[in-house]
Design an enzyme around this catalytic site. Sequence first.
Site, PDB file in Angstrom:
ATOM      1  N   LEU A  68      35.230 -94.929 -14.556  1.00  9.56           N
ATOM      2  CA  LEU A  68      36.448 -94.831 -15.380  1.00  9.56           C
ATOM      3  C   LEU A  68      37.260 -96.041 -14.973  1.00  9.56           C
ATOM      4  O   LEU A  68      37.464 -96.264 -13.780  1.00  9.56           O
ATOM      5  CB  LEU A  68      37.233 -93.549 -15.054  1.00  9.56           C
ATOM      6  CG  LEU A  68      36.697 -92.218 -15.557  1.00  9.56           C
ATOM      7  CD1 LEU A  68      37.602 -91.077 -15.121  1.00  9.56           C
ATOM      8  CD2 LEU A  68      36.558 -92.209 -17.070  1.00  9.56           C
ATOM      9  N   ASP A  69      37.709 -96.847 -15.912  1.00  8.41           N
ATOM     10  CA  ASP A  69      38.455 -98.038 -15.500  1.00  8.41           C
ATOM     11  C   ASP A  69      39.829 -97.670 -14.936  1.00  8.41           C
ATOM     12  O   ASP A  69      40.270 -96.524 -15.033  1.00  8.41           O
ATOM     13  CB  ASP A  69      38.508 -99.121 -16.589  1.00  8.41           C
ATOM     14  CG  ASP A  69      39.149 -98.655 -17.875  1.00  8.41           C
ATOM     15  OD1 ASP A  69      39.771 -97.588 -17.871  1.00  8.41           O
ATOM     16  OD2 ASP A  69      39.032 -99.366 -18.894  1.00  8.41           O
ATOM     17  N   ARG A  70      40.461 -98.640 -14.319  1.00  3.83           N
ATOM     18  CA  ARG A  70      41.681 -98.401 -13.525  1.00  3.83           C
ATOM     19  C   ARG A  70      42.782 -97.626 -14.262  1.00  3.83           C
ATOM     20  O   ARG A  70      43.356 -96.683 -13.719  1.00  3.83           O
ATOM     21  CB  ARG A  70      42.197 -99.754 -13.016  1.00  3.83           C
ATOM     22  CG  ARG A  70      43.087 -99.638 -11.814  1.00  3.83           C
ATOM     23  CD  ARG A  70      43.362-101.033 -11.324  1.00  3.83           C
ATOM     24  NE  ARG A  70      44.322-101.054 -10.244  1.00  3.83           N
ATOM     25  CZ  ARG A  70      44.769-102.177  -9.721  1.00  3.83           C
ATOM     26  NH1 ARG A  70      44.345-103.330 -10.159  1.00  3.83           N
ATOM     27  NH2 ARG A  70      45.648-102.135  -8.748  1.00  3.83           N
TER      28      ARG A  70
END
Length: 201
Positions: A68-70
Amino acid sequence: MTTLGYRVQPTDEVRFDGRLLSGEKKEYILLNKPKGFITTTDDEKGRKTVMDLVANATRARIVPVGRLDRPTTGLLLLTNDGDLLKRLTHPSFGVRKIYHVALDRKLDYKDFLQIEEGLELEDGFIKVDEISYVEGKPKNELGIKIHSGRNRIVRRIFEHLGYNVEKLDRVVFAGLTKKDLPRGHWRRLTQQEVINLKNLS
């Protein structure tokens, strides 16, 4: 050991290069990831990682299943079960994920239809399994069901049509939900949940 094909017993001590080896218990940790954490086991820039959030969950060497990106929030599974990890991340397996998306403006109906029919991105054609406006919410909030594991795929679908994604939250992953799991918290999967994951097809 001189006997070929000897089966190691639970009471045996197994050493390799002088180090005691142990059969590590399989762990399955479900995290409700907050914003601002990166999905990696360590970061050379010293940024906060999801491993910081599950540091006291287990001593086993667990790793995140997918990414999951930041800025993205929501469900992330971590495990040391290599077979399950492989199955859940392999494209042919097609794990279902549901995201709650909030855009910077209302999604036009023509764009809604285009997403529903599928569109061509720089790395190929993408079709979502389902898209819907969130009931009782403004038309900039949507639910998207998708099984592609391509990098940043949900964000890229909307960016391709000229929208900015202001919030992206994964609310379902492979049948697991965020029920009773507050943001930033984790829990162990139940035995039944582990069985369900292993029986996914």
